[in-house]
Design a protein around this motif. Sequence first.
Motif, short mmCIF file in Angstrom:
data_model
loop_
_atom_site.label_atom_id
_atom_site.label_comp_id
_atom_site.label_asym_id
_atom_site.label_seq_id
_atom_site.Cartn_x
_atom_site.Cartn_y
_atom_site.Cartn_z
N LEU A 296 32.79 50.04 40.46
CA LEU A 296 33.30 48.84 39.80
C LEU A 296 34.09 49.22 38.56
O LEU A 296 34.56 48.37 37.82
CB LEU A 296 32.13 47.95 39.35
CG LEU A 296 31.31 47.30 40.45
CD1 LEU A 296 30.13 46.57 39.83
CD2 LEU A 296 32.16 46.33 41.23
N GLY A 297 34.16 50.52 38.31
CA GLY A 297 34.86 50.97 37.12
C GLY A 297 34.09 50.66 35.85
O GLY A 297 34.69 50.47 34.79
N PRO B 258 31.50 46.13 49.76
CA PRO B 258 31.86 46.32 48.35
C PRO B 258 30.77 45.91 47.37
O PRO B 258 31.02 45.19 46.40
CB PRO B 258 33.09 45.42 48.20
CG PRO B 258 32.85 44.31 49.18
CD PRO B 258 32.05 44.89 50.31
N ALA C 215 34.94 40.20 46.36
CA ALA C 215 34.08 41.25 45.81
C ALA C 215 34.83 42.58 45.73
O ALA C 215 34.55 43.41 44.88
CB ALA C 215 32.83 41.40 46.68
N ASP D 205 37.85 43.90 42.42
CA ASP D 205 37.70 44.66 41.19
C ASP D 205 37.15 46.06 41.39
O ASP D 205 36.77 46.72 40.44
CB ASP D 205 36.81 43.89 40.21
CG ASP D 205 37.66 43.06 39.27
OD1 ASP D 205 38.90 43.06 39.47
OD2 ASP D 205 37.12 42.43 38.36
N THR D 206 37.08 46.49 42.62
CA THR D 206 36.52 47.82 42.85
C THR D 206 37.61 48.89 42.76
O THR D 206 38.80 48.61 42.90
CB THR D 206 35.88 47.92 44.26
OG1 THR D 206 36.91 47.73 45.23
CG2 THR D 206 34.80 46.88 44.45
N ARG E 128 28.48 40.92 36.29
CA ARG E 128 29.41 40.64 37.37
C ARG E 128 29.47 39.16 37.67
O ARG E 128 30.42 38.67 38.23
CB ARG E 128 28.95 41.36 38.64
CG ARG E 128 29.89 42.43 39.11
CD ARG E 128 29.44 42.99 40.45
NE ARG E 128 30.59 43.18 41.34
CZ ARG E 128 30.52 43.59 42.59
NH1 ARG E 128 29.35 43.86 43.11
NH2 ARG E 128 31.60 43.73 43.32
N MET F 267 35.49 38.50 41.56
CA MET F 267 34.32 39.01 40.81
C MET F 267 34.61 39.08 39.33
O MET F 267 35.74 39.28 38.92
CB MET F 267 33.98 40.42 41.26
CG MET F 267 33.03 40.48 42.41
SD MET F 267 31.49 39.62 42.09
CE MET F 267 31.33 38.74 43.64
N GLY F 268 33.57 38.96 38.56
CA GLY F 268 33.73 39.08 37.12
C GLY F 268 34.11 40.50 36.76
O GLY F 268 33.59 41.44 37.35
N ARG F 269 34.99 40.62 35.84
CA ARG F 269 35.31 41.95 35.35
C ARG F 269 34.10 42.47 34.62
O ARG F 269 33.29 41.72 34.09
CB ARG F 269 36.50 41.87 34.40
CG ARG F 269 37.75 41.35 35.07
CD ARG F 269 38.35 42.44 35.93
NE ARG F 269 38.69 43.56 35.08
CZ ARG F 269 39.82 43.65 34.41
NH1 ARG F 269 40.71 42.70 34.50
NH2 ARG F 269 40.10 44.71 33.67
N VAL F 270 33.94 43.78 34.59
CA VAL F 270 32.79 44.33 33.92
C VAL F 270 33.19 44.99 32.61
O VAL F 270 32.51 45.88 32.13
CB VAL F 270 32.01 45.30 34.82
CG1 VAL F 270 31.28 44.53 35.88
CG2 VAL F 270 32.94 46.32 35.42
N ARG G 66 41.65 49.10 43.31
CA ARG G 66 42.41 49.24 42.06
C ARG G 66 42.68 50.67 41.65
O ARG G 66 43.34 50.90 40.65
CB ARG G 66 41.66 48.55 40.93
CG ARG G 66 41.60 47.05 41.06
CD ARG G 66 40.45 46.49 40.24
NE ARG G 66 40.59 46.82 38.84
CZ ARG G 66 40.98 45.96 37.90
NH1 ARG G 66 41.23 44.73 38.24
NH2 ARG G 66 41.07 46.33 36.65
N THR H 59 26.31 45.83 33.55
CA THR H 59 27.31 45.84 34.62
C THR H 59 26.87 44.97 35.78
O THR H 59 27.64 44.18 36.32
CB THR H 59 27.52 47.29 35.12
OG1 THR H 59 27.88 48.08 34.01
CG2 THR H 59 28.60 47.35 36.16
#
Lengths: 285, 500
Positions: free
Chosen positions: B253-254, B469, B441, B444-445, A64, A1-4, B449, A60
Amino acid sequence: MGRVDVRAWSLAVEGATVRSTETPSGPAEAEGEARPAEPVVVLLPDAGMRAHEEFSFLLTVLGRRRRAIALDVEPIERAEEAVDAFARLVRATRGAIDAIAPAAPVALVGHGLGAAVATAIAADEGRVVALVLVAGWLAPSERTRVLARAWTTLHEEGSAALADLDALLLLGAPHLEERGREGLSRTLDVRARDGIAMLGCVDLRAAADRVRAPALVVGCARDAIVPEAESRALFAAIADSRYARVDSGHAVLAERPAELGRLVEEFVRCPEGRRAGAVLEGMRP
Amino acid sequence: MSAARAGHEDVEVLVVGAGFAGIGLGIRLARAGRRSFAILERAEEVGGTWRDNRYPGVACDIPSHLYSFSFRPKPDWSRVFAPGDEIREYLRECVREEGIGPHVRLGTEALEARWDEEEGRWRVRTNRGDWRARVLVLAAGRLADPRVPDLPGLAAFPGRSFHSARWPEGASVAGARVGVVGTGASAVQLLPHVVREAADVVVFQRSAPYVVPRRDRVYSREERELFARDPDALPELRSRLFWRAEEAFPQRLGAPGRIDALRDLARSHLESHVADPVLRAALTPDYEIGCKRVLLSDDYYAALQEPHVRLEPSALERVEGLRAIAASGRAHELDVLVFATGFQSTRPPYARRVVGRRGELLSEHWSHGMRAYASTVVHGFPNMFVLDGPNASLGHNSAIFMIETQVEYVLGALAHLDASARPLEVSAEAEDAYTREIDAASADTVWVRGGCTSWYRDESSGRLTLLWPDFAYAFRDRNGRFDPSPFVPDAAPVVAAASG
Ligand SMILES: Cc1cc2nc3c(=O)[nH]c(=O)nc-3n(C[C@H](O)[C@H](O)[C@H](O)COP(=O)(O)OP(=O)(O)OC[C@H]3O[C@@H](n4cnc5c(N)ncnc54)[C@H](O)[C@@H]3O)c2cc1C
């Protein structure tokens, strides 16, 4: 996933200062896999809103999967007439998009005044591949003219009642009751005042007629600034458009960001996914 | 309902478990006019989670108007977060009023389910006779089997000891010295009640939770009356609650700003309730917020600060007589041990009882963690559906929304099976691709992490196997409708059309 992760920077384009808040380009670049060209999403805020605040949620969600940019555009010179000021804002916004995302296909997402700017740009800009107009209008009604006049008068008088009145206009009653002003971010400065003045006089009929890009028009059922009927008129005026209704006041990004995020994400991913003229049904949780 | 033949009962659809998932599916089957189904329930009563969890203070932490079936709204929920008794009664009422009672077999435990290749049927052995079914639905829960740590000396503990989900009927801890083991969602609910009764309380905390204000309240008579009278009022409220809950997902997702706001809320909640710097430090979590379930409580911190309550900031390690000894080395003499230590969530016991094609055990198929296409169907296990199983739970929104989505999927599959004699088996490729999507998916959650261990992740593989997720709406958009294309076209012999 793309970093946000989100980064912000400012630049000067001709005649305006621009603040841009954006997410990197999403998984296509991050993972190096081939993907059909995703448009860059450009988010345009409502009058008096800071784009990075108003769109923090949408950035956000949309960021993504692709590059998403929230733009604050402030023309350096103010115009006497609201109609001229609007033309200047449109020109400067176009210049900012050219500077930040040259030649790329773009998806324009605007809220309130931002929707008016997006409509005007899409009328003449071929690289707009998707257009999302949230709480946008087609032509000022008697109601919006009166509202703009009353609002600007209170502003000029420095009325202490304006902040309360503005919250009443922006928020639906259930939100105000349950969550107070949570999520509201309008700054009642001259930018807001100029924007509200545009609400009372900017007529988008000719522009809407020229829009060829697929559009999603989102109307807010409890909107006390741009009544839902005006958003529906915009839906009817754009050839390739579909309509969705959200149960919220004008400040839908404060009240229902997730519901709006779903609509925008789905539409940007596949603008032709729903036929032109369709009225989309909301999810029934 | 079912035809007994040659020593077994025959049904089209056999459901294991009568919690929210099994009952929800049963209602939809009955409403769709399907008669040939049965729901096996090992306990003597329906209700699942809400039958088992009877500890003082038990309640849901998703608003009741959202944590209930959309197709059976209840206008008179007493409060925002209804107590467990009320939810249990709601589920019993669902069974009664929807007339599905005759389909439910209480006291009936599925001991083994085996796919019979020749018949194209599932054969299910129970403690009360055998069943044969075309379709098997596992609705056996994910928080159904308590987990009690295997501690040295515990078996010989002379006091009373029980898991929070096995709180003995009417048991009181008045005047007793009580150890509460664990500081998760159940502990936070029961502690204030235990503290009110007990003479002395020790809370064993392995890892401090994040706690945010609960904001519970009762619904007034007028509100409940309005919900009953105005047909728009409840759907509007439910939507509002749903979309509001969805707003919490970007925190997972931070997302900057979002996660900070939530952390600030938890920190200021802690700071405004706990003045003592030492206690405050002990109650400050050492991982990112959201990595474990974020808890809702207005009285947990106050309860911890009662004069007869002590926080033991380490795990319970062993028991010697009445002495409970913590990892810190400190010993506490206790009469009662309450284990609020959670459930066997990532490795469900039912998986050891299901045998698919080629004799494969579901638990073997899941040896690197649970997995299923559309979070519902598993390669090698034809005509089988798992509800509330792999990647079908949420940390931020209602389980019932997910269950209803899966029920819709099952109904679609049943309609497909009506028109086809072939069993439905999802392809290995589809299951692999879906699993890769989930892993990507998850990456990055905050669950992966956030620097914590949790019951959301598989212990051995570290994969996020319990949670979906993404937004809840994305689960419905992705998995809410049955699509036959990822299923193996000709893997199965054509069998005679259904009996039963
Ligand atoms: C204290 C607590 C509070 C919770 N609060 C919330 C909340 O607020 N919001 C939320 O979304 N979720 C909450 N949950 C999660 C909750 O588990 C789910 O929301 C939901 O109740 C699960 O329903 P289910 O039908 O999938 O499983 P269960 O309710 O666990 O039902 C499974 C049933 O299957 C039966 N069974 C198992 N194996 C067999 C077998 N071999 N043969 C026959 N029968 C069998 C069990 O006896 C049980 O009755 C909570 C959980 C707990 C423990």
